[in-house]
Design a protein around this motif. Structure first.
Motif, short mmCIF file in Angstrom:
data_model
loop_
_atom_site.label_atom_id
_atom_site.label_comp_id
_atom_site.label_asym_id
_atom_site.label_seq_id
_atom_site.Cartn_x
_atom_site.Cartn_y
_atom_site.Cartn_z
N VAL A 232 28.55 43.93 40.79
CA VAL A 232 28.26 43.33 42.10
C VAL A 232 28.06 41.82 41.97
O VAL A 232 28.58 41.03 42.78
N SER B 102 29.24 39.91 39.65
CA SER B 102 30.45 39.23 39.16
C SER B 102 31.42 38.86 40.28
O SER B 102 32.23 37.95 40.10
N LEU B 103 31.34 39.54 41.42
CA LEU B 103 32.27 39.25 42.52
C LEU B 103 32.12 37.82 43.02
O LEU B 103 33.11 37.06 43.04
N PHE C 100 34.87 34.67 42.44
CA PHE C 100 35.43 33.91 43.55
C PHE C 100 35.07 32.43 43.44
O PHE C 100 35.88 31.56 43.79
N GLN D 15 32.23 40.24 33.16
CA GLN D 15 32.99 40.91 34.21
C GLN D 15 33.61 39.92 35.18
O GLN D 15 34.69 40.17 35.73
N ALA D 16 32.94 38.80 35.43
CA ALA D 16 33.50 37.78 36.31
C ALA D 16 34.80 37.22 35.73
O ALA D 16 35.79 37.03 36.46
N LEU E 5 37.54 39.93 36.00
CA LEU E 5 38.05 40.04 37.36
C LEU E 5 38.89 38.83 37.74
O LEU E 5 39.95 38.97 38.36
N ARG E 6 38.44 37.65 37.38
CA ARG E 6 39.19 36.43 37.70
C ARG E 6 40.57 36.46 37.03
O ARG E 6 41.60 36.17 37.67
N TRP F 81 42.36 42.80 49.90
CA TRP F 81 41.69 44.08 49.68
C TRP F 81 42.67 45.25 49.54
O TRP F 81 42.38 46.22 48.85
N LEU G 100 43.83 43.19 45.18
CA LEU G 100 42.73 43.75 44.41
C LEU G 100 43.08 45.07 43.72
O LEU G 100 42.74 45.26 42.55
#
Length: 276
Positions: free
Chosen positions: A82, A84-85, A89, A160-161, A164-165, A191, A195
């Motif tokens: 959560v 890391s989102l 961004f 995790q960030a 994800l990036r 989305w 993603l």
């Protein structure tokens, strides 16, 4: 129209090439034999040193520590995902201030040891007890379990960030352009199109991160959290039997192997449309 007047005569099968026994092959076979002997010796020592009294006394403690480790890692992974989102961004943002703050966070937590982070949170913030009591946060930072959870969450959020990036940026630009050409808004395209593809790319790195967290969570035993390693240290301090650590290693190995097989199943399930 072509007509064949003569058949090609049968030819013998190609000769089997006998590869010579090289030095590398001999060394490899020797290492495998050595590992096999070591495994047999460990199994033999476990069987010979089996003590039912110790199992009855410390077995429940091991199971309790195992549950503590699983819950600690599971909650920290979810909270880290959560957290890391917005960090991911911010790392992709064109705003220099946001990008700099996110970069600094990721840089610090990926460049310093998890043990140092845990000590700074547990011992460092513990020295600010009056200030924490004044804002009503002392109940959180006085408990070693919460401090361990907090440090693991901050650490895994940084990793995790970046996962994800990297996964989002690996999606081809044509996917964005195709969605825009169809009149799909950027929000829906992200989305529904970007993603899902990014998560498939990030699936394997996420599994590696969870495995690293399972093994890295053992550091919380140093600040008196009775996780699997904490219970192992307790059992060893009472018995001085090295097999207490051997059983801990077996538990960790079992968790990692179970997660690895689960992740392989999920990956095969999600990527079945890519198999030709």
């Amino acid at each position: 129209m072509s007509v064949t007047n003569e058949m090609i005569p049968p030819r013998p099968a190609p000769a089997v090439l006998h590869r010579p026994l090289t030095t590398a092959k001999v060394v490899g076979i020797g290492v495998l034999i050595l590992w096999a002997l070591l495994a047999m010796a460990l199994v033999s020592m476990v069987i010979e040193g089996w003590d039912p009294a110790k199992f009855e006394r410390y077995g429940p403690r091991y199971l309790n520590g195992l549950w503590t480790t699983i819950s600690l890692v599971g909650i920290s992974i979810v909270l880290g995902a959560v957290l890391s989102l917005p960090i991911a961004f911010a790392r992709m943002s064109k705003n220099r201030a946001l990008n700099a703050v996110a970069y600094a966070y990721v840089y610090v937590f990926r460049s310093t040891p998890l043990l140092a982070q845990l000590f700074l949170i547990y011992y460092g913030l513990g020295s600010f007890r009056p200030q924490l009591e004044s804002v009503g946060l002392w109940w959180f930072f006085r408990e070693a379990w919460y401090c361990g959870l907090f440090s693991l969450t901050l650490n895994t959020a940084a990793y995790q960030a970046e996962i994800l990036r990297g996964a989002i940026q690996s999606v081809p630009v044509g996917q964005h352009e195709g969605a825009a050409a169809l009149g799909i808004s950027k929000r829906v395209a992200f989305w529904k199109i970007i993603l899902p593809q990014a998560l498939i790319v990030a699936l394997r790195p996420y599994g590696n991160e969870i495995i690293l967290m399972i093994k890295g969570s053992a550091v919380v035993a140093i600040v008196t959290v009775y996780d699997l390693m904490g219970e192992t240290r307790y059992a060893f301090s009472r018995t001085f039997d090295y097999q207490t650590y051997l059983w801990a290693a077996i538990f960790y190995l079992t968790m990692v192997e179970a997660l690895r097989h689960l992740w392989n199943f999920i990956e095969r399930r999600l990527t079945r449309h890519l198999v030709r």
